[in-house]
Design a protein around this motif. Structure first.
Motif, short mmCIF file in Angstrom:
data_model
loop_
_atom_site.label_atom_id
_atom_site.label_comp_id
_atom_site.label_asym_id
_atom_site.label_seq_id
_atom_site.Cartn_x
_atom_site.Cartn_y
_atom_site.Cartn_z
N GLU A 88 -1.36 11.17 5.38
CA GLU A 88 -0.44 11.98 6.26
C GLU A 88 0.85 11.42 6.02
OE1 GLU A 88 0.67 11.75 11.16
OE2 GLU A 88 -1.33 10.65 10.45
N LEU A 89 1.23 10.28 5.77
CA LEU A 89 2.61 9.71 5.47
C LEU A 89 3.24 10.65 4.31
CD1 LEU A 89 5.07 7.90 5.92
CD2 LEU A 89 3.92 6.45 4.37
N LEU A 90 2.11 11.01 3.32
CA LEU A 90 2.53 11.73 2.14
C LEU A 90 3.11 12.99 2.37
CD1 LEU A 90 3.21 11.80 -1.06
CD2 LEU A 90 0.67 12.46 -1.29
N LEU A 91 2.34 13.90 3.45
CA LEU A 91 2.53 15.05 3.94
C LEU A 91 3.87 15.27 4.49
CD1 LEU A 91 -0.97 16.20 5.27
CD2 LEU A 91 0.19 17.22 3.29
N MET A 101 0.92 -1.09 0.19
CA MET A 101 -0.04 0.01 -0.15
C MET A 101 0.91 1.26 0.16
SD MET A 101 -3.05 -1.09 2.47
CE MET A 101 -3.37 0.73 2.84
N ILE A 102 1.73 1.24 0.87
CA ILE A 102 2.70 2.36 1.04
C ILE A 102 3.43 2.56 -0.33
CG2 ILE A 102 4.93 3.50 2.13
CD1 ILE A 102 3.89 2.05 4.62
N CYS A 103 4.10 1.68 -0.91
CA CYS A 103 5.02 1.86 -2.19
C CYS A 103 3.94 1.99 -3.31
CB CYS A 103 5.53 0.42 -2.41
SG CYS A 103 6.96 -0.02 -1.17
N SER A 104 2.73 1.55 -3.44
CA SER A 104 1.72 1.74 -4.60
C SER A 104 1.39 3.13 -4.36
CB SER A 104 0.56 0.97 -4.44
OG SER A 104 0.93 -0.20 -4.73
N TYR A 105 1.05 3.83 -3.17
CA TYR A 105 0.59 5.26 -3.13
C TYR A 105 1.78 6.11 -3.12
CZ TYR A 105 -1.78 9.07 -0.65
OH TYR A 105 -2.26 10.35 -0.45
#
Length: 220
Positions: free
Chosen positions: A108-111, A16-20
C-alpha cells in the motif's frame, strides 16, 4: 531513479520500508532523528519524503512545517499510528501530500509512493486556486478552504477537483478520470463519479463544472 528520504524511529520498520523501496528501484536514505532528517533534506534533492509523526528529537509535523517554511516543496507522506480527525488536519495543514495509518502493508505504501511521484505536476502550478470569494483550493496539498477553514473532502473528491483545476477549460474524459483517480485494483464506477461531480457542484457551484456526454467534464 527517484530519491526518497524516510524518517522513522522504529529501527525494524525503518529497515523494512527502506529495503522494500530499494527492491522497487528507488534510491532511499533512512534516518530516525529530527536533526539528521532536517540536515539531509536541506543538503540533498529528494523526490519524496516519508515522515513518521513521532520521531526522535521532535515531531514529523514540525519537521515538515520547518521545511515548508524554508521553501522546500518536496511531496511528503506521513506514516503514523495517530488516527483522529485533528491528527489528519495537523498533517495536511503542515503541508503533507498523503497520510497512511499504521499498521499498513508495504504494498500500500508503494502504491501511494508511485501515485505521488506520478503527480509531480502539483508542485509546478500555482499554489492556490481561488474558486470564489469564499472558497480556495490548495492545489499543492489537495485541501479546500472555506473562509479560511478546512472544508473536508473525500480523497477521490479532492483528487478529482485537482484534476479538473489542472485541466481548466479543457474537457477530460471519464476514462482519463478513472485512470487518474481509481487505483489499479479498484473497479471504476460511473455512478460514483456522478456522485462526486454532483457533490463538488454543490460545494463550488454547479456552473463551475460543465459536462457533455461524449466529452466528459470541464472546470471553468
Amino acid at each position: 531513479m527517484s530519491k526518497i528520504l524516510v524518517v522513522e524511529d522504529e529501527p525494524m520498520l525503518l529497515d523494512m520500508i527502506c529495503s522494500y523501496l530499494k527492491e522497487n528501484n528507488y534510491e532511499v536514505i533512512g534516518v530516525k532523528e529530527y536533526d539528521k532528517a532536517l540536515n539531509l533534506a536541506y543538503e540533498n534533492s529528494f523526490d519524496l519524503w516519508i515522515f513518521d509523526v513521532k520521531i526522535i528529537g521532535g515531531s514529523g509535523f514540525d519537521l515538515l512545517k520547518e521545511l515548508r517554511q524554508s521553501g522546500r516543496g518536496t511531496p511528503c507522506i506521513f506514516v503514523t499510528s495517530l488516527n483522529t480527525i485533528n491528527d489528519l488536519k495537523d498533517g495536511f495543514t503542515s503541508g503533507c501530500d498523503d497520510y497512511i495509518k499504521k499498521p499498513f502493508e508495504l504494498k500500500e505504501l508503494l502504491l501511494r509512493v508511485n501515485n505521488i511521484l506520478k503527480r509531480t505536476f502539483v508542485h509546478n502550478i500555482d499554489e492556490f486556486e481561488n474558486i470564489n470569494s469564499k472558497l480556495k483550493f490548495d492545489v499543492r496539498h489537495g485541501i479546500l478552504y472555506k473562509n479560511g477553514e478546512i472544508l473536508p473532502l473525500a480523497n477521490k473528491q479532492s483528487r478529482l477537483l485537482l484534476m479538473l483545476i489542472k485541466n481548466r477549460d479543457k474537457f477530460i474524459t471519464r476514462d482519463e478520470i478513472f485512470n487518474e483517480i481509481w487505483e489499479y485494483d479498484e473497479e471504476p464506477s460511473e455512478l460514483s463519479l456522478r456522485v462526486y461531480i454532483s457533490e463538488l457542484r454543490k460545494i463550488i457551484g454547479k456552473d463551475r463544472i460543465i459536462s457533455q456526454s461524449k466529452l466528459g467534464y470541464k472546470y471553468v
